[in-house]
Design an enzyme around this catalytic site. Structure first.
Site, mmCIF file in Angstrom:
data_model
loop_
_atom_site.group_PDB
_atom_site.id
_atom_site.type_symbol
_atom_site.label_atom_id
_atom_site.label_comp_id
_atom_site.label_asym_id
_atom_site.label_seq_id
_atom_site.Cartn_x
_atom_site.Cartn_y
_atom_site.Cartn_z
ATOM 1 N N ASP A 61 4.405 33.226 34.416
ATOM 2 C CA ASP A 61 5.299 32.232 34.995
ATOM 3 C C ASP A 61 5.514 31.185 33.889
ATOM 4 O O ASP A 61 4.736 31.123 32.934
ATOM 5 C CB ASP A 61 4.595 31.619 36.215
ATOM 6 C CG ASP A 61 5.350 30.445 36.785
ATOM 7 O OD1 ASP A 61 6.572 30.570 36.971
ATOM 8 O OD2 ASP A 61 4.718 29.398 37.041
ATOM 9 N N LEU A 62 6.537 30.381 34.015
ATOM 10 C CA LEU A 62 6.805 29.394 32.955
ATOM 11 C C LEU A 62 6.461 27.973 33.410
ATOM 12 O O LEU A 62 5.520 27.346 32.912
ATOM 13 C CB LEU A 62 8.281 29.497 32.542
ATOM 14 C CG LEU A 62 8.771 28.496 31.503
ATOM 15 C CD1 LEU A 62 7.988 28.596 30.210
ATOM 16 C CD2 LEU A 62 10.261 28.729 31.223
ATOM 17 N N ASP A 63 7.229 27.469 34.395
ATOM 18 C CA ASP A 63 7.025 26.087 34.829
ATOM 19 C C ASP A 63 5.652 25.939 35.482
ATOM 20 O O ASP A 63 5.378 26.582 36.490
ATOM 21 C CB ASP A 63 8.094 25.673 35.850
ATOM 22 C CG ASP A 63 9.471 25.629 35.210
ATOM 23 O OD1 ASP A 63 9.550 25.407 34.000
ATOM 24 O OD2 ASP A 63 10.464 25.803 35.936
ATOM 25 N N THR A 65 7.249 21.488 33.288
ATOM 26 C CA THR A 65 8.606 21.091 33.668
ATOM 27 C C THR A 65 8.678 20.763 35.154
ATOM 28 O O THR A 65 9.690 20.224 35.615
ATOM 29 C CB THR A 65 9.610 22.214 33.345
ATOM 30 O OG1 THR A 65 8.969 23.442 33.594
ATOM 31 C CG2 THR A 65 10.067 22.141 31.908
ATOM 32 N N LYS A 95 7.525 24.428 44.361
ATOM 33 C CA LYS A 95 7.119 25.078 43.108
ATOM 34 C C LYS A 95 7.429 26.565 43.127
ATOM 35 O O LYS A 95 7.049 27.262 44.071
ATOM 36 C CB LYS A 95 5.625 24.883 42.866
ATOM 37 C CG LYS A 95 5.284 23.541 42.308
ATOM 38 C CD LYS A 95 3.832 23.517 41.883
ATOM 39 C CE LYS A 95 3.480 22.165 41.308
ATOM 40 N NZ LYS A 95 2.056 22.100 40.992
ATOM 41 N N GLY A 96 8.073 27.041 42.085
ATOM 42 C CA GLY A 96 8.336 28.469 41.942
ATOM 43 C C GLY A 96 9.507 28.981 42.755
ATOM 44 O O GLY A 96 9.896 30.145 42.648
ATOM 45 N N ILE A 97 10.091 28.127 43.592
ATOM 46 C CA ILE A 97 11.185 28.535 44.484
ATOM 47 C C ILE A 97 12.527 28.373 43.745
ATOM 48 O O ILE A 97 12.734 27.388 43.036
ATOM 49 C CB ILE A 97 11.169 27.655 45.766
ATOM 50 C CG1 ILE A 97 9.793 27.743 46.468
ATOM 51 C CG2 ILE A 97 12.290 28.025 46.717
ATOM 52 C CD1 ILE A 97 9.398 29.100 46.968
ATOM 53 N N ARG A 140 16.521 27.771 42.722
ATOM 54 C CA ARG A 140 17.295 26.527 42.878
ATOM 55 C C ARG A 140 17.928 26.400 44.260
ATOM 56 O O ARG A 140 17.747 25.383 44.955
ATOM 57 C CB ARG A 140 18.373 26.465 41.787
ATOM 58 C CG ARG A 140 18.939 25.076 41.592
ATOM 59 C CD ARG A 140 19.977 25.080 40.476
ATOM 60 N NE ARG A 140 19.457 25.708 39.261
ATOM 61 C CZ ARG A 140 20.219 26.193 38.278
ATOM 62 N NH1 ARG A 140 21.532 26.128 38.363
ATOM 63 N NH2 ARG A 140 19.673 26.733 37.207
ATOM 64 N N SER A 187 9.921 33.956 35.309
ATOM 65 C CA SER A 187 10.204 32.605 35.794
ATOM 66 C C SER A 187 11.435 32.621 36.676
ATOM 67 O O SER A 187 12.417 33.286 36.353
ATOM 68 C CB SER A 187 10.444 31.672 34.602
ATOM 69 O OG SER A 187 10.966 30.434 35.052
ATOM 70 N N ALA A 188 11.365 31.852 37.767
ATOM 71 C CA ALA A 188 12.529 31.735 38.644
ATOM 72 C C ALA A 188 13.623 30.884 38.001
ATOM 73 O O ALA A 188 14.726 30.797 38.521
ATOM 74 C CB ALA A 188 12.103 31.100 39.958
ATOM 75 N N SER A 189 13.305 30.263 36.862
ATOM 76 C CA SER A 189 14.244 29.300 36.265
ATOM 77 C C SER A 189 15.301 29.953 35.382
ATOM 78 O O SER A 189 14.976 30.668 34.436
ATOM 79 C CB SER A 189 13.479 28.273 35.443
ATOM 80 O OG SER A 189 14.401 27.396 34.845
ATOM 81 N N ASN A 213 16.859 28.294 33.414
ATOM 82 C CA ASN A 213 16.748 27.515 32.179
ATOM 83 C C ASN A 213 15.594 27.998 31.292
ATOM 84 O O ASN A 213 15.312 27.379 30.260
ATOM 85 C CB ASN A 213 16.541 26.028 32.515
ATOM 86 C CG ASN A 213 17.767 25.441 33.207
ATOM 87 O OD1 ASN A 213 18.840 25.355 32.611
ATOM 88 N ND2 ASN A 213 17.633 25.062 34.470
ATOM 89 N N LYS A 255 10.721 34.555 44.306
ATOM 90 C CA LYS A 255 9.332 34.491 44.737
ATOM 91 C C LYS A 255 9.312 33.906 46.152
ATOM 92 O O LYS A 255 10.106 33.014 46.433
ATOM 93 C CB LYS A 255 8.530 33.585 43.793
ATOM 94 C CG LYS A 255 8.541 34.058 42.331
ATOM 95 C CD LYS A 255 7.947 32.995 41.392
ATOM 96 C CE LYS A 255 8.153 33.397 39.939
ATOM 97 N NZ LYS A 255 7.672 32.388 38.979
ATOM 98 N N GLU A 297 0.184 32.431 37.364
ATOM 99 C CA GLU A 297 1.036 31.605 38.234
ATOM 100 C C GLU A 297 0.383 30.286 38.633
ATOM 101 O O GLU A 297 -0.834 30.219 38.748
ATOM 102 C CB GLU A 297 1.348 32.365 39.527
ATOM 103 C CG GLU A 297 2.710 32.995 39.568
ATOM 104 C CD GLU A 297 3.876 32.010 39.681
ATOM 105 O OE1 GLU A 297 3.656 30.824 39.949
ATOM 106 O OE2 GLU A 297 5.021 32.457 39.511
ATOM 107 N N ASP A 298 1.216 29.264 38.873
ATOM 108 C CA ASP A 298 0.699 27.982 39.374
ATOM 109 C C ASP A 298 1.177 27.713 40.804
ATOM 110 O O ASP A 298 0.851 26.667 41.362
ATOM 111 C CB ASP A 298 1.166 26.823 38.482
ATOM 112 C CG ASP A 298 2.642 26.533 38.647
ATOM 113 O OD1 ASP A 298 3.435 27.503 38.613
ATOM 114 O OD2 ASP A 298 3.010 25.356 38.828
#
Ligand code: B16
Ligand code: MG
Length: 223
Positions: free
Chosen positions: A13-15, A21, A49-51, A53, A120-122, A124, A151, A175-176
């Site tokens: 995962d990223l964020d 972020t 978190k992780g959801i 946009r 990552s769900a992002s 970005n 996710k 994951e966080d």
């Protein structure tokens, strides 16, 4: 739990795992909440978190009982506005914003020959990896725009596993978010959760902070 000797790759995962972020997402969404009249709470911030946009926007509207007050077009405008704000905030990211212990982990995994990919769900994520100057560590990034479901659906981690070309039982996912841990477990990978928010989803391995997560420590816990 699988034995560490079976592990060949890692899905990240990223964020919240590689960089924080989450604080920028939170700042930008908080402004959206104010605009639509939803009271901002710590619980709402954690649940986002992780959801993705659009799902995040729906959750913010629902929390204030406003889900039926906006047309699809208006929702897209609200989400775009949040994203512009967020993109402005992440301009300040530099390699010093990589979370404690993560650069060492990436170096150790790379040196030991493990392959890594990003789940990552992002949308970005590529920009963020560029700003942190760590894009080269990863074999690939799942494009979240191509997913049928975000996710906690397992799809994103299944796809991150396909990038690596390994079987789920040969992969550890990091994951966080509890939605992310659910996604990793659904994909059949070993779930490594970092931070209290993941406990709800019962990760296979748990660490309080990123700086506790080292290759040697992961190995020690899986033997
Ligand atoms: P964007 P992750 C997730 O990233 C964030 O945790 C979540 O807060 C955000 O809404 C989502 O990405 C979508 O991000 O608006 O940039 O496309 O934790 O899955 O790396
Ligand atoms: Mg995250």
């Amino acid at each position: 739990m699988v034995n560490f000797s079976n592990i060949k790759g890692f899905t990240f995962d990223l964020d919240g795992i590689i960089t924080n972020t989450a604080k920028f997402h939170e700042q930008a969404w908080h402004e959206t909440a104010r605009e639509v009249g939803t009271v901002w709470t710590d619980q709402l911030a954690t649940d986002l978190k992780g959801i993705s946009r659009m799902d995040s926007l729906e959750m913010i509207l629902k929390a204030g009982n406003h889900e039926n007050n906006y047309s699809q077009e208006e929702k897209i405008i609200l989400a775009d506005k949040k994203n512009k704000k967020y993109q402005n905030l992440i301009k300040q990211l530099t390699p010093t914003d990589i979370l404690p212990g993560i650069h060492q982990l990436l170096d150790d995994l790379k040196d030991a020959g493990y392959l890594m990919s990003i789940a990552s769900a992002s949308k970005n994520a590529p920009t963020i990896l560029d700003r942190l100057n760590i894009g080269d560590y990863f074999k690939g990034i799942v494009d979240p725009a191509s997913l049928h479901a975000g996710k906690p659906s397992p799809e994103i981690f299944i796809r991150a596993g396909h990038i690596l070309g390994f079987e789920p039982q040969e992969i550890i996912g990091l994951e966080d978010a509890s939605a992310g841990v659910e996604s990793i477990k659904g994909a059949g990978q070993t779930a490594l959760g970092i931070g209290l928010a993941t406990k709800k989803a019962n990760p296979d391995l748990y660490f309080d902070n990123t700086d506790e997560v080292g290759l040697a420590e992961i190995k020690r816990r899986m033997i």
